[in-house]
Enzyme design. Structure first.
Site, PDB file in Angstrom:
ATOM      1  N   GLY A 550       0.926  -0.895  -0.036  1.00 23.53           N
ATOM      2  CA  GLY A 550      -0.145  -0.129   0.100  1.00 23.53           C
ATOM      3  C   GLY A 550       0.829   1.497   0.147  1.00 23.53           C
ATOM      4  O   GLY A 550       1.805   0.905   0.185  1.00 23.53           O
ATOM      5  N   GLY A 552       0.209   5.721   0.958  1.00 20.63           N
ATOM      6  CA  GLY A 552      -0.360   6.716   1.494  1.00 20.63           C
ATOM      7  C   GLY A 552       0.494   8.059   1.728  1.00 20.63           C
ATOM      8  O   GLY A 552       1.816   8.317   0.921  1.00 20.63           O
ATOM      9  N   GLY A 553       0.178   9.179   2.154  1.00 20.96           N
ATOM     10  CA  GLY A 553       0.216  10.256   1.506  1.00 20.96           C
ATOM     11  C   GLY A 553       1.809  10.647   2.689  1.00 20.96           C
ATOM     12  O   GLY A 553       2.638  10.765   2.887  1.00 20.96           O
ATOM     13  N   PHE A 554       2.185   9.018   3.727  1.00 18.59           N
ATOM     14  CA  PHE A 554       3.181   8.983   4.926  1.00 18.59           C
ATOM     15  C   PHE A 554       4.319   8.525   4.126  1.00 18.59           C
ATOM     16  O   PHE A 554       5.354   8.937   3.829  1.00 18.59           O
ATOM     17  CB  PHE A 554       2.487   8.242   6.266  1.00 18.59           C
ATOM     18  CG  PHE A 554       3.599   7.971   6.872  1.00 18.59           C
ATOM     19  CD1 PHE A 554       4.645   7.241   6.608  1.00 18.59           C
ATOM     20  CD2 PHE A 554       3.683   8.900   7.911  1.00 18.59           C
ATOM     21  CE1 PHE A 554       5.756   7.769   8.336  1.00 18.59           C
ATOM     22  CE2 PHE A 554       4.730   9.320   8.758  1.00 18.59           C
ATOM     23  CZ  PHE A 554       5.362   7.538   9.209  1.00 18.59           C
ATOM     24  N   GLY A 555       3.451   7.437   2.907  1.00 13.88           N
ATOM     25  CA  GLY A 555       4.393   6.729   2.466  1.00 13.88           C
ATOM     26  C   GLY A 555       4.184   5.397   1.923  1.00 13.88           C
ATOM     27  O   GLY A 555       2.647   5.058   2.142  1.00 13.88           O
ATOM     28  N   VAL A 557       3.870   1.231   1.802  1.00 13.67           N
ATOM     29  CA  VAL A 557       3.302   0.785   3.662  1.00 13.67           C
ATOM     30  C   VAL A 557       4.131  -1.000   2.713  1.00 13.67           C
ATOM     31  O   VAL A 557       3.557  -1.251   2.032  1.00 13.67           O
ATOM     32  CB  VAL A 557       1.684  -0.102   4.016  1.00 13.67           C
ATOM     33  CG1 VAL A 557       1.760  -0.543   4.908  1.00 13.67           C
ATOM     34  CG2 VAL A 557       2.104   1.386   4.782  1.00 13.67           C
ATOM     35  N   LYS A 572       5.283   1.188   7.740  1.00 10.95           N
ATOM     36  CA  LYS A 572       5.000   2.271   7.389  1.00 10.95           C
ATOM     37  C   LYS A 572       6.046   3.120   7.398  1.00 10.95           C
ATOM     38  O   LYS A 572       6.614   2.946   8.138  1.00 10.95           O
ATOM     39  CB  LYS A 572       3.221   2.664   7.976  1.00 10.95           C
ATOM     40  CG  LYS A 572       3.086   3.953   6.759  1.00 10.95           C
ATOM     41  CD  LYS A 572       1.823   4.905   7.189  1.00 10.95           C
ATOM     42  CE  LYS A 572       1.222   4.403   8.766  1.00 10.95           C
ATOM     43  NZ  LYS A 572       0.238   5.400   9.041  1.00 10.95           N
ATOM     44  N   ASP A 668      -9.420  11.470  10.720  1.00 12.38           N
ATOM     45  CA  ASP A 668      -9.411  11.257   9.437  1.00 12.38           C
ATOM     46  C   ASP A 668      -9.530  10.014   9.411  1.00 12.38           C
ATOM     47  O   ASP A 668      -8.846   8.689   8.628  1.00 12.38           O
ATOM     48  CB  ASP A 668      -7.397  10.787   8.981  1.00 12.38           C
ATOM     49  CG  ASP A 668      -7.360  11.220   7.337  1.00 12.38           C
ATOM     50  OD1 ASP A 668      -8.456  11.448   6.923  1.00 12.38           O
ATOM     51  OD2 ASP A 668      -6.330  10.650   7.494  1.00 12.38           O
TER      52      ASP A 668
END
Length: 893
Positions: A550, A552-555, A557, A572, A668
């Site tokens: 996966g 996302g905005g964090f980075g 996974v 993550k 969120d």
């Protein structure tokens, strides 16, 4: 909400429209036939039945050498030279030395123990009340904060490393003294021993001991009386030799009932006002003759318990009648609910029928007091047992919830519920222990998610433990200041240099303790494990792209394996170019390391080495909820399974909003932050944007910069920058319609009125066309009544005015009710639930919500809100407007 404080004032009950209720299902009505029947004629409370007289009745004033009398005129024997005390007791008494006003006997003196000490009571066989009286103040030169001890009675551990000081300090409302009540069964030819065991370098004390016999079958009723085990389809048996601790004994809707007004056992019945959730309900009182019977003899509870009551009144369809009780996790609990119909309106069966919930689980369907008792003014009680689980593997305080709501399926004449009295007991574990953990005492101003105000002390010298705690907390404050300065300095430096390199907000976490494998962590190792970068690279084959599950905005996974491949985890890793960084990283660790719940993703640990910020979670085998709704080739989830996923998510949010010492607002909530394990259990993830709720109970919001994901943002929060737990409710409302319609929250290419799912779904619901936008994969599965309720619930969550949205507890209730409607419809063949079925299958046009639909907590059911901001649904504006970076990223966090 209106609360009647004049007890003789009885509100009229809300009648249901018979034309409307005729549409409700009758199939479940047969379960009333299984209710309790009368086996003996009822008798008035002025009958010749005699009150209970205890065979053993001992009052011991510990530390006293003479007989004394308490405020209720009961005579206490001094324990000096008492037949129950050893001969070496002479030199261990002490008078209270405190600025507090000494209460009454037995609190004027105490018995101090520096080594093991046993009182022995020769009593008859049978169950006994043991009441221990504690007044935690300084005695002579002894510091009460250093008093820790264990207590055993025959084969049972009643207390373990117990601190009366900490226990009293944590009690609300504030009290000065404490009574611990236990029930222990004494076998034939057995002496009742009560033994105090001081902890190392500590001492024990007690002010008074009371031993009172009780009827054999009052609470310990043996195998002939199996008790429903809530949430499990089986019965619970309390054998003839258990131990119990009384936690709560309440006169529901009434005032305190003193020990002299009890039925021969000197039980104290407290008001329930301190435990009602948001103080809802009416408290009618009728001074009538109570007709006791064989199953509920007069000693069951005094008359006053049955002549006072709490009901739902005219607002019964707006909320649950709810109570909340802090208890120790890891134990079974026995709840005894006392009922008696005293209102003039209710005289027949099926006039008032309700559901009983315990910890969000259905404990009793079709509760009908007249059906149980056989008539008015006849008391009856019902017992239930529930296990309060220990989610984090350590003993902790959890909230035990009791709630009631009208059972509309039985077509009662009145939509109402009732309760007269309540007793809650803790049952001993298999090892014979009743001991729970001491409550925490926090002495610093709020500096973290779960801190409390300091407790004042009169000691001249600061205790050692206070110095240690102060040092740790003070050091934490300094570290927070240093961390803030480093972040500020780095940002200034990057800006001054005009660097074109991808910026990173990495900041090393402080090292305070040493791990066996890695450098230290500022967090306790039993809450959150720190991994080395070498361990993480090994777990992911050096962050091989084939391990990516996966993004996302964090980075990215990654799926990884730790502990020599024994454990599968999700890893993550922060992308250096991400807009997120140290703050979100630390928030995630700070929040999740303290939270453990079935419906929250568990944080296993983190890595903070070599400019890396990495989080390690439990692996969720089935990925995100969104993956099973759209934008993937996965098999669509059946409708009932979607409902169960929504219920699990609501339970997780309910824990965040109510289960911690401070409300936690996720900020969120969206379908990509709801993960599914291999058993399809829903778990909430990604707490990087989470915020603590307001500290002051007088404020209902937190002022903060708008962050979240576009399409899920609460419009009230967006406009005012005031965050509340109702912001999570709004976001969850969007998720509900995502689940129903299987489409994203925002689709820019659609016609203007369909761009925003929240507004489009509400529009369809109000126009009765909600069935037209349901996911075609499940359209034929949904029963019309279920869709109606689900649509009503989603619409209420999306109201622009947060005050008019339901609380998450009532969202959870509504979802469970929707599932109930679906299952009942499937039994009647109205919806095939994915398994076929005819006769009424498929959808019907959905009209506006029926007045019968159980409404939501503390809210008006009439929606007069203005429309959600038109700018949030205009596709041209969406494409051109500049928004916060946290809500612009279409990939989410």
């Amino acid at each position: 909400m209106i609360k009647i404080s004049h007890h003789h004032q009885t509100p009229s009950l809300p009648k249901l429209n018979p034309m409307l209720i005729s549409t409700l299902q009758l199939s479940s009505f047969l379960c009333l036939l299984l209710s309790t029947t009368i086996t003996a004629a009822a008798v008035d409370d002025n009958s010749p039945w005699l009150p209970y007289t205890p065979t053993d009745y001992i009052l011991l004033d510990c530390g006293s050498s003479s007989n004394t009398t308490d405020a209720s005129l009961r005579s206490w024997d001094g324990d000096v030279r008492s037949q129950f005390s050893p001969s070496n007791i002479e030199n261990t008494s002490s008078n209270a030395t405190s600025s507090k006003s000494v209460i009454q006997v037995p609190y004027k003196t105490s018995r101090i123990f520096h080594s093991q000490f046993t009182y022995s009571f020769p009593v008859s066989a049978g169950p006994k009340f043991i009441r221990l009286y504690f007044y935690p103040v300084n005695y002579s030169e002894l510091d009460i904060t250093n008093s820790f001890f264990s207590l055993t009675s025959n084969d049972y551990t009643l207390l373990n490393n117990f601190s009366a000081f900490l226990t009293v300090s944590a009690m609300k409302p504030a009290v000065a003294s404490l009574i611990k009540e236990f029930i222990v069964n004494v076998r034939d030819n057995q002496i009742l021993n009560i033994t105090f065991w001081p902890s190392p370098n500590s001492y024990a004390f007690v002010n008074g001991i009371e031993v009172v016999s009780m009827p054999e079958n009052l609470y310990i009723r043996g195998n002939d009386h199996p008790i429903p085990l809530v949430s499990e389809n089986q019965r619970f048996y309390i054998d003839n030799n258990p131990a119990l601790e009384t936690l709560y004994r309440l006169n529901v809707g009434g005032n305190e009932v003193s020990i002299t007004n009890d039925t021969g056992m000197f039980r104290l019945w407290s008001p329930d006002d301190d435990y009602t959730y948001e103080d809802y309900g009416f408290t009618p009182h009728r001074d009538v003759a109570i007709r006791y019977r064989q199953e509920t003899p007069p000693y069951t509870a005094p008359k006053i318990i049955y002549t006072t009551t709490r009901t739902m009144g005219n607002d019964s369809l707006r909320y649950n009648l709810t109570w909340k009780f802090p208890v120790d996790s890891g134990f079974y609990y026995l709840l005894r609910l006392h009922f008696c119909e005293i209102q003039l309106e209710v005289t027949l069966k099926n006039q008032r029928v309700f559901i009983i919930y315990i910890n969000n689980q259905t404990a009793q369907r079709g509760a009908d007091v007249i059906q149980w008792s056989g008539g008015t003014r006849i008391p009856v009680f019902k017992d239930y047992v529930i296990m309060v689980t220990d989610p984090d593997g350590r003993q902790s305080k959890q909230d035990l919830w009791l709630a009631m709501y009208p059972e509309l399926d039985f077509r009662p004449e009145y939509a109402d519920a009732i309760l007269n009295g309540l007793e809650i007991f803790k049952l001993n574990r298999t090892d014979g222990s009743l001991a729970g953990a001491n409550p925490e005492l926090v002495l610093s101003p709020p500096s973290g998610p779960f801190t409390l105000s300091p407790q004042k002390k009169n000691n001249k010298e600061t205790p050692r433990w206070a110095v240690i705690i102060g040092t740790v907390v003070g050091g934490g404050s300094v570290l927070v200041l240093i961390l803030g300065f480093l972040i500020f300095r780095r940002r200034r430096r990057v800006k001054a240099l005009g660097s074109t390199q991808p910026k990173s907000s990495w900041v090393p976490l402080s090292d305070r303790s040493k791990s066996t494998k890695t450098s230290g962590s500022s967090l306790p190792s039993d809450l959150c494990r720190r991994f080395s970068l070498e361990e993480i690279t090994s777990a992911t084959c050096n962050f091989d792209d084939n391990f990516v599950i996966g993004a996302g905005g964090f980075g990215n996974v990654y799926k990884g394996h730790i502990d020599n491949g024994a454990t599968t985890v999700a890893i993550k890793r922060l992308n250096p170019s991400s807009n997120q960084g140290a703050r979100e990283f630390q928030t995630e660790i700070g929040m999740l390391s303290k939270l453990r719940h079935l419906h929250l993703v568990s944080l296993i640990g983190y890595c903070n080495d070599n400019r890396e910020m990495i989080l390690i979670y439990d692996y969720m085998a089935r990925g995100t909820l969104r993956d099973h709704l759209y934008k993937s080739k996965k098999q669509p989830i059946p409708w009932k399974q979607r409902l169960q996923i929504c219920i699990g998510t609501a339970r997780g949010l309910h824990y965040l909003h109510t289960g911690a010492k401070r409300t936690i607002i996720h900020r969120d909530v969206k379908s990509t932050n709801i993960l599914l394990d291999e058993k399809w259990v829903a778990k909430i993830s990604d707490f990087g944007l989470s915020k603590l709720g307001p500290i002051d109970a007088g404020h209902n919001h937190v002022s903060t910069t708008v962050k979240g994901s576009f399409g899920y943002l609460d419009p009230e929060y967006y406009k005012r920058q005031q965050l509340t737990e109702k912001s999570d409710v709004y976001s969850f409302g969007v998720v509900l319609f995502e689940v129903l319609c299987a489409r994203p929250a925002i689709i820019l290419d659609l016609p203007e009125d369909q761009v925003n799912l929240a507004e489009w779904a509400r529009h369809c619901y109000k126009n009765g066309t909600l069935d037209q936008i349901v996911d075609p994969n499940i359209r034929e599965e949904i029963a019309p009544e279920c869709l109606k309720k689900f649509g009503e619930l989603g619409d209420s969550c999306l109201r622009e005015n947060g005050f008019k949205r339901p609380g998450i507890n009532n969202v959870l209730w509504g979802l469970e009710f929707s599932l109930q409607l679906q299952e009942e419809a499937e039994m009647k063949g109205q919806g095939d639930g994915g398994g076929g079925g005819g006769g009424g299958g498929g959808l019907l046009p959905v009209a506006l919500a029926s007045p019968l639909t159980p409404p939501l907590h503390g809210e008006s059911m009439t929606d007069n809100d203005e429309n959600v901001l038109r700018s949030m649904t205009n596709s041209d504006k969406l494409k051109n407007m500049t928004l916060f970076s946290e809500i612009m990223n279409p990939m989410g966090r």
